[in-house]
Design a protein around this motif. Sequence first.
Motif, PDB file in Angstrom:
ATOM      1  N   SER A  38      20.060  21.650  17.765  1.00  0.00           N
ATOM      2  CA  SER A  38      21.275  22.449  17.559  1.00  0.00           C
ATOM      3  C   SER A  38      22.503  21.642  17.150  1.00  0.00           C
ATOM      4  O   SER A  38      23.558  22.217  16.913  1.00  0.00           O
ATOM      5  CB  SER A  38      21.583  23.218  18.842  1.00  0.00           C
ATOM      6  OG  SER A  38      21.782  22.314  19.910  1.00  0.00           O
ATOM      7  N   THR A  39      22.393  20.331  17.045  1.00  0.00           N
ATOM      8  CA  THR A  39      23.549  19.519  16.647  1.00  0.00           C
ATOM      9  C   THR A  39      23.765  19.635  15.145  1.00  0.00           C
ATOM     10  O   THR A  39      22.852  19.327  14.363  1.00  0.00           O
ATOM     11  CB  THR A  39      23.334  18.040  17.020  1.00  0.00           C
ATOM     12  OG1 THR A  39      23.123  17.945  18.427  1.00  0.00           O
ATOM     13  CG2 THR A  39      24.529  17.191  16.632  1.00  0.00           C
ATOM     14  N   PRO A  40      24.950  20.074  14.720  1.00  0.00           N
ATOM     15  CA  PRO A  40      25.211  20.200  13.281  1.00  0.00           C
ATOM     16  C   PRO A  40      25.245  18.836  12.593  1.00  0.00           C
ATOM     17  O   PRO A  40      25.610  17.826  13.201  1.00  0.00           O
ATOM     18  CB  PRO A  40      26.575  20.877  13.200  1.00  0.00           C
ATOM     19  CG  PRO A  40      27.133  20.874  14.561  1.00  0.00           C
ATOM     20  CD  PRO A  40      26.067  20.514  15.524  1.00  0.00           C
ATOM     21  N   VAL A  41      24.870  18.836  11.318  1.00  0.00           N
ATOM     22  CA  VAL A  41      24.848  17.613  10.521  1.00  0.00           C
ATOM     23  C   VAL A  41      25.786  17.788   9.331  1.00  0.00           C
ATOM     24  O   VAL A  41      25.743  18.796   8.632  1.00  0.00           O
ATOM     25  CB  VAL A  41      23.421  17.292  10.021  1.00  0.00           C
ATOM     26  CG1 VAL A  41      23.419  16.043   9.148  1.00  0.00           C
ATOM     27  CG2 VAL A  41      22.471  17.130  11.205  1.00  0.00           C
ATOM     28  N   TYR A  42      26.626  16.767   9.121  1.00  0.00           N
ATOM     29  CA  TYR A  42      27.563  16.753   8.000  1.00  0.00           C
ATOM     30  C   TYR A  42      27.240  15.555   7.115  1.00  0.00           C
ATOM     31  O   TYR A  42      26.952  14.474   7.612  1.00  0.00           O
ATOM     32  CB  TYR A  42      29.005  16.616   8.486  1.00  0.00           C
ATOM     33  CG  TYR A  42      29.514  17.803   9.237  1.00  0.00           C
ATOM     34  CD1 TYR A  42      30.251  18.783   8.586  1.00  0.00           C
ATOM     35  CD2 TYR A  42      29.265  17.957  10.594  1.00  0.00           C
ATOM     36  CE1 TYR A  42      30.733  19.892   9.279  1.00  0.00           C
ATOM     37  CE2 TYR A  42      29.738  19.061  11.292  1.00  0.00           C
ATOM     38  CZ  TYR A  42      30.467  20.015  10.619  1.00  0.00           C
ATOM     39  OH  TYR A  42      30.933  21.109  11.309  1.00  0.00           O
ATOM     40  N   LEU A  43      27.290  15.771   5.804  1.00  0.00           N
ATOM     41  CA  LEU A  43      27.127  14.687   4.845  1.00  0.00           C
ATOM     42  C   LEU A  43      28.455  14.460   4.144  1.00  0.00           C
ATOM     43  O   LEU A  43      29.063  15.406   3.636  1.00  0.00           O
ATOM     44  CB  LEU A  43      26.082  15.030   3.791  1.00  0.00           C
ATOM     45  CG  LEU A  43      24.625  15.006   4.188  1.00  0.00           C
ATOM     46  CD1 LEU A  43      23.759  15.322   2.984  1.00  0.00           C
ATOM     47  CD2 LEU A  43      24.229  13.683   4.785  1.00  0.00           C
ATOM     48  N   TYR A  44      28.881  13.198   4.122  1.00  0.00           N
ATOM     49  CA  TYR A  44      30.050  12.853   3.325  1.00  0.00           C
ATOM     50  C   TYR A  44      29.533  12.321   2.000  1.00  0.00           C
ATOM     51  O   TYR A  44      28.868  11.282   1.954  1.00  0.00           O
ATOM     52  CB  TYR A  44      30.923  11.808   4.021  1.00  0.00           C
ATOM     53  CG  TYR A  44      32.088  11.400   3.156  1.00  0.00           C
ATOM     54  CD1 TYR A  44      33.179  12.246   3.001  1.00  0.00           C
ATOM     55  CD2 TYR A  44      32.081  10.202   2.472  1.00  0.00           C
ATOM     56  CE1 TYR A  44      34.243  11.893   2.189  1.00  0.00           C
ATOM     57  CE2 TYR A  44      33.137   9.835   1.655  1.00  0.00           C
ATOM     58  CZ  TYR A  44      34.216  10.684   1.517  1.00  0.00           C
ATOM     59  OH  TYR A  44      35.264  10.340   0.704  1.00  0.00           O
ATOM     60  N   ASP A  45      29.782  13.058   0.934  1.00  0.00           N
ATOM     61  CA  ASP A  45      29.345  12.652  -0.401  1.00  0.00           C
ATOM     62  C   ASP A  45      30.357  11.665  -0.961  1.00  0.00           C
ATOM     63  O   ASP A  45      31.479  12.036  -1.293  1.00  0.00           O
ATOM     64  CB  ASP A  45      29.230  13.886  -1.294  1.00  0.00           C
ATOM     65  CG  ASP A  45      28.766  13.545  -2.694  1.00  0.00           C
ATOM     66  OD1 ASP A  45      28.479  12.362  -2.980  1.00  0.00           O
ATOM     67  OD2 ASP A  45      28.676  14.475  -3.513  1.00  0.00           O
ATOM     68  N   GLU A  46      29.942  10.405  -1.046  1.00  0.00           N
ATOM     69  CA  GLU A  46      30.872   9.369  -1.476  1.00  0.00           C
ATOM     70  C   GLU A  46      31.232   9.476  -2.955  1.00  0.00           C
ATOM     71  O   GLU A  46      32.309   9.026  -3.351  1.00  0.00           O
ATOM     72  CB  GLU A  46      30.322   7.984  -1.159  1.00  0.00           C
ATOM     73  CG  GLU A  46      28.953   7.702  -1.718  1.00  0.00           C
ATOM     74  CD  GLU A  46      28.314   6.472  -1.121  1.00  0.00           C
ATOM     75  OE1 GLU A  46      27.482   5.886  -1.817  1.00  0.00           O
ATOM     76  OE2 GLU A  46      28.620   6.104   0.005  1.00  0.00           O
ATOM     77  N   THR A  47      30.376  10.094  -3.782  1.00  0.00           N
ATOM     78  CA  THR A  47      30.715  10.221  -5.194  1.00  0.00           C
ATOM     79  C   THR A  47      31.771  11.304  -5.427  1.00  0.00           C
ATOM     80  O   THR A  47      32.661  11.133  -6.248  1.00  0.00           O
ATOM     81  CB  THR A  47      29.460  10.521  -6.047  1.00  0.00           C
ATOM     82  OG1 THR A  47      28.811  11.682  -5.538  1.00  0.00           O
ATOM     83  CG2 THR A  47      28.493   9.353  -6.026  1.00  0.00           C
ATOM     84  N   LYS A  48      31.668  12.400  -4.675  1.00  0.00           N
ATOM     85  CA  LYS A  48      32.646  13.488  -4.827  1.00  0.00           C
ATOM     86  C   LYS A  48      33.763  13.425  -3.789  1.00  0.00           C
ATOM     87  O   LYS A  48      34.691  14.232  -3.840  1.00  0.00           O
ATOM     88  CB  LYS A  48      31.937  14.843  -4.715  1.00  0.00           C
ATOM     89  CG  LYS A  48      30.985  15.116  -5.849  1.00  0.00           C
ATOM     90  CD  LYS A  48      30.372  16.486  -5.711  1.00  0.00           C
ATOM     91  CE  LYS A  48      29.423  16.776  -6.842  1.00  0.00           C
ATOM     92  NZ  LYS A  48      28.770  18.077  -6.688  1.00  0.00           N
TER      93      LYS A  48
END
Length: 82
Positions: A38-48
């Motif tokens: 249940s832990t949400p996952v966030y991606l930081y897109d380094e290109t955008k």
Amino acid sequence: VLRRAERLPTSALYIHASLADRSRLSALKLLLEQHRGSTPVYLYDETKRSLLRLPERYGVALTAPLIDELIALFGARRLAVK
């Protein structure tokens, strides 16, 4: 004797990654599917330079084995638990 906690108390997992790196993203998808929770996952897109929240189906059970595998895939400096 201290033992490593099986689950880490947290609210979200943040991963700093390039969305252009398809092979690494494929490996990440498999890891997330193997460690569902249940832990949400966030991606930081380094290109955008943008933060993306993954759909709920990619939520994880934040355990020490998962963190170890993510460190091997991305490196410790590219992960944050907040």
